[in-house]
Every structure is written in C-alpha cells, then in structure tokens.
Design a protein around this motif. Structure first.
Motif, PDB file in Angstrom:
ATOM      1  N   THR A  43       0.845  -1.137   0.052  1.00 10.72           N
ATOM      2  CA  THR A  43       0.003  -0.050   0.076  1.00 10.72           C
ATOM      3  C   THR A  43       0.979   1.282  -0.066  1.00 10.72           C
ATOM      4  O   THR A  43       2.125   0.992   0.132  1.00 10.72           O
ATOM      5  N   TRP A  44       0.237   2.410  -0.305  1.00 14.84           N
ATOM      6  CA  TRP A  44       1.015   3.577   0.387  1.00 14.84           C
ATOM      7  C   TRP A  44       0.348   4.218   1.619  1.00 14.84           C
ATOM      8  O   TRP A  44       0.705   5.479   1.728  1.00 14.84           O
ATOM      9  N   TRP A  45      -0.298   3.550   2.442  1.00 16.66           N
ATOM     10  CA  TRP A  45      -0.619   3.942   3.715  1.00 16.66           C
ATOM     11  C   TRP A  45       0.297   3.840   4.558  1.00 16.66           C
ATOM     12  O   TRP A  45       0.402   2.881   5.556  1.00 16.66           O
ATOM     13  N   ALA A  74       4.264  -1.101   2.747  1.00 17.53           N
ATOM     14  CA  ALA A  74       3.989   0.142   2.434  1.00 17.53           C
ATOM     15  C   ALA A  74       5.066   1.092   1.961  1.00 17.53           C
ATOM     16  O   ALA A  74       6.088   0.816   2.532  1.00 17.53           O
ATOM     17  N   VAL A  75       4.953   1.773   1.102  1.00 18.29           N
ATOM     18  CA  VAL A  75       5.983   2.666   0.672  1.00 18.29           C
ATOM     19  C   VAL A  75       5.517   4.037   0.771  1.00 18.29           C
ATOM     20  O   VAL A  75       4.291   4.436   0.308  1.00 18.29           O
ATOM     21  N   ALA A  76       6.184   4.810   1.615  1.00 23.50           N
ATOM     22  CA  ALA A  76       6.070   6.332   1.784  1.00 23.50           C
ATOM     23  C   ALA A  76       6.406   7.230   0.789  1.00 23.50           C
ATOM     24  O   ALA A  76       7.292   6.784  -0.321  1.00 23.50           O
ATOM     25  N   GLY A  80       2.056   8.643  -2.878  1.00 23.36           N
ATOM     26  CA  GLY A  80       1.463   7.407  -3.618  1.00 23.36           C
ATOM     27  C   GLY A  80       2.230   7.206  -4.645  1.00 23.36           C
ATOM     28  O   GLY A  80       2.256   6.007  -5.121  1.00 23.36           O
ATOM     29  N   ASN A  82       5.449   7.116  -5.271  1.00 21.70           N
ATOM     30  CA  ASN A  82       6.682   6.180  -4.905  1.00 21.70           C
ATOM     31  C   ASN A  82       6.041   4.860  -5.008  1.00 21.70           C
ATOM     32  O   ASN A  82       6.586   3.948  -5.478  1.00 21.70           O
ATOM     33  N   ALA A  83       5.067   4.543  -4.425  1.00 22.56           N
ATOM     34  CA  ALA A  83       4.505   3.274  -4.243  1.00 22.56           C
ATOM     35  C   ALA A  83       3.954   2.708  -5.808  1.00 22.56           C
ATOM     36  O   ALA A  83       4.387   1.323  -5.966  1.00 22.56           O
ATOM     37  N   LYS A  84       3.317   3.327  -6.326  1.00 15.44           N
ATOM     38  CA  LYS A  84       2.874   3.243  -7.573  1.00 15.44           C
ATOM     39  C   LYS A  84       4.198   2.674  -8.413  1.00 15.44           C
ATOM     40  O   LYS A  84       3.926   1.818  -9.246  1.00 15.44           O
TER      41      LYS A  84
END
Length: 428
Positions: A43-45, A74-76, A80, A82-84
C-alpha cells in the motif's frame, strides 16, 4: 485488447493511480501457491489516518488469522507515486506482492488487460459478498462479467469542509449550503470582503482535478457527467464551457501555492481558519479528528453546491495478483477486509463508510451516518480524480490539461485538450 506490462509501468511513472485487481478464489495455484503462512500487502498507507486505518485492519486480521504473518510493504512518500512506481517495477519483473491496494473501477483496466490480476468472482460467491455489497457498488466492480477487487470501504468525493467560525464571523450561516455555484461564489466574495484572503483551499494536482469533477457534476448533473465517460456527453458541449468558467472563478478565490502540497495542507487551512472551504473526500474527517475538532461545532460539511442528491463515489480495494507467492495468505487478507469486523475497524479510523449493507450505522459518528444514508439513497456517480470513472491514461491526459490551465487560465485551451483526450480514449 492486451496491453504490454511495459505500458502499464509507464503509466504508473506518471504519478497517477494505477491499480490492480484480485485473484481467482477457486484456483489458488492460478495466483501462486496456496501458502497461507504469510501475506505481503503493498500500500501507500504509511502515515497519518491512512496508516491508522491499515493498523486497525491488521489488528482484526491478526485476530482472525493468527497463523498468517502480516508483512507490511507500504511505501511512503510522493503522495502515493513512489508506491505506484515501485509496484509497476515489481509486476514488470514478475515479482508481485501477495495483495496490493487499488481503487475500484475503471482505474483497474490496465492491470486487467495486462493479465496481471485474477478474477475474484468465485471468491465473492464463496464468501457471500454478492449478498452484502450493494448493486451500485457491484456494478462498478464488474468488468465483462467478472469482479477483480475487494473494497474495504466507500469514500465520497463531493464534500465541502467548512470552518463554522470563519463563516459565522462573515455573516454567513455555515449550516445552510449554497443552492448552487453562483450562490457559493457570492459567499466567497463576502468572505473576501470580510478579510479572508483564501476562501477556498486547494492542494496538489489531483485535488484540483477533484474540484473540477465536482464542478462538472454540479453543472452537467449526474447523467450529463457520466455521459462524458461513454461519449454520450461531449467535452465541447456548452455546459462544459460553463463548468470551465465556474472552475476559473472558484480558483480565483483559492490559494496559488497549492501545486506540490499534499491534501492535508489544504485541509489544515480550513482547520486553522486561514481558509473557509475545502473540497475533499471524506478521508479528511480523520484529519479534523486528529486536530481535536468537533463536527457540527468547529466545522461542518455539505455536498458541493449543485451536487446535493448525488454521491461522487470511490473505493479503496485490494487484489490478488497473478503469481502471488502466498495466495492462501492473500485470500485470508481479502476475507478480513470484506468482513463486517474488518470494515468497521478500518472505516472508523479512516472516515469512510463500509461497503457492506449490513453495517450498523449507529456504530459510526454523525458524519459517517449521513454518508451511509446518502450512498443508499442518492444517485451514485464515479469519481474522475480517483480512478472510478476512467482508465489511467485518460486521467493522465485530463490531469495534464488541468495542470496547464491552473498556470495559464486559458479556458479554450483546456476545453480543446479535454475534447482531444475524450476522442483519444474512446477511439472516436
């Protein structure tokens, strides 16, 4: 049509939301091993109310499946993006997590066409989800007769967050929503005259797109707005021209430093009284709660003027990627997020409402009780900015056009770009 994953990865690099769907519950091997020893959830949460919501879900998951280890991937950062980008790279390398965060709706198209996600129709049937999710939601989850994601919630995107003291001091009743955009603009002029430099707060690009979609819904109505996405309403329609004019006027009352600022900055401007209004999804509720503000006293909400009776929908959801190494663990995770216990824990933390129709409204505070009733009663439309209405490539084109417009204020150029984007997306 089949799209190369390279194209999917390229779309993710734009920083827009590119999400995936879920797995085939009757064939664990189709999504990788049925191993349920762990589940890696991407997630990006990673901060704030979003992390609080995830933590609440994980607590329920650990109670329901104590033998399945939860691995937080999760990737901060980057709101979002960075996560995608990281997710696209992993999928391109055929190294998927066991489940990843998505937005339900058309945003999932690219992952479906790239054959990177599994059909969850049997999972729905086996777990009775067709009986507890409303038809308005199931219709938006279904692609060619199949369902590809499991929603943890429902968010509303046509919400105005209002600082009651700022309006009261300017002689405006904060509990009386303006009847239409003209009345709202008149109130903003009153606020200016009362010394409020920024009646309306905005933030980064997607918040500006969300504001524009709200204006489109207000001016075009539900049918006209939804027609933009199937071509029955054209972007060269005179009502779109009117919407661009209203959008221009609204931005004239907004801060000019929003681009590059994440959404909490704009919401905090309402919380601290430097702005009167902010159009934001109901994830903002947790931001007000975190700052100790009381609904109905320090702040209130109403639908964006002209959109009363309409519910601008989006939903967070989760998936089972093709080749998930712990498909059994992923299915356990999907069971938790779709369970009554999981949805209550998550939504109380995040400010959204449960997807399940058997939820008890009395378990939720005042704002969410109202949102539950509105989703059941109102005309539901799909959010543009949050991927429910269009696929990523189309949203990318619209976001680029809005970004240019915010700088140039050239309405004709914006409308021309919107026409071109619609023609490109629909193959006209």
């Amino acid at each position: 049509m089949r799209k190369a994953l390279a194209a999917v990865a390229g779309l993710a690099v734009t920083g827009l939301v590119l999400t995936g769907c879920s797995g085939n519950a009757d064939n664990g091997n189709a999504g990788g091993s049925d191993d349920d020893s762990q589940v890696e959830v991407f997630t990006w949460w990673a901060a704030g109310s979003e992390k609080a919501g995830l933590d609440a879900l994980v607590e329920v998951f650990n109670e329901q499946y104590p033998d399945t280890e939860f691995v937080n991937a999760a990737v901060a950062g980057g709101a979002g993006s960075n996560a995608k980008n990281a997710l696209a790279s992993r999928l391109k390398a055929n190294n998927p997590p066991d489940s990843f965060q998505a937005h339900a709706g058309a945003e999932l198209t690219d992952y479906i066409e790239a054959e990177k996600i599994e059909d969850l129709s049997d999972f729905y049937a086996d777990n009775g989800l067709n009986d507890v999710f409303p038809s308005t939601l199931l219709d938006r989850l279904t692609v060619d007769g199949k369902i590809y994601s499991v929603p943890s919630n429902i968010h509303r995107a046509n919400v105005v967050w209002v600082n009651t003291a700022v309006l009261t001091d300017a002689g405006i009743d904060p509990n009386a929503a303006p009847a239409d955009l003209d009345a709202w603009l008149a109130d903003m002029e009153k606020l200016k005259a009362a010394g409020i430099e920024t009646p309306l707060s905005v933030a980064t690009d997607w918040t500006q797109v969300q504001l524009f979609e709200n204006v489109l819904i207000s001016v075009l109505g539900a049918d006209g707005y939804q027609g933009l996405w199937d071509g029955s309403t054209k972007f060269d329609d005179s009502k779109v021209t009117d919407a661009i004019d209203y959008y221009t006027q609204l931005l004239s009352y907004a801060n000019t430093d929003g681009t590059g600022q994440d959404w909490p900055v704009a919401t905090d401007m309402v919380i601290d009284g430097t702005a009167a209004y902010n159009v934001m999804g109901d994830w903002a509720l947790a931001q007000f709660d975190a700052k100790g503000k009381t609904y109905g006293t320090d702040y209130t909400t109403w639908p964006t003027p002209g959109t009363d009776g309409m519910f601008d929908f989006l939903a967070d959801s989760f998936t089972l990627p093709v080749g998930a190494p712990h498909a059994g663990g992923a299915k356990n995770w999907l069971k938790t997020i779709s369970s009554a216990e999981g949805q209550e824990a998550f939504n109380l933390a995040k400010g959204s409402i449960p997807a399940r129709t058997d939820a008890d409204p009395a378990a939720y505070p005042e704002y969410q009780q109202g949102a539950i009733a509105s989703f059941a009663e109102d005309t539901v439309v799909s959010s543009l900015a949050h991927g429910a209405a269009v696929k990523v490539s189309w949203l990318n084109d619209i976001t680029s056009a809005i970004g240019q417009f915010v700088s140039t204020q050239d309405g004709q150029t914006l409308q021309d770009a919107l026409v071109q984007a619609q023609t490109k997306a629909l193959g006209e």
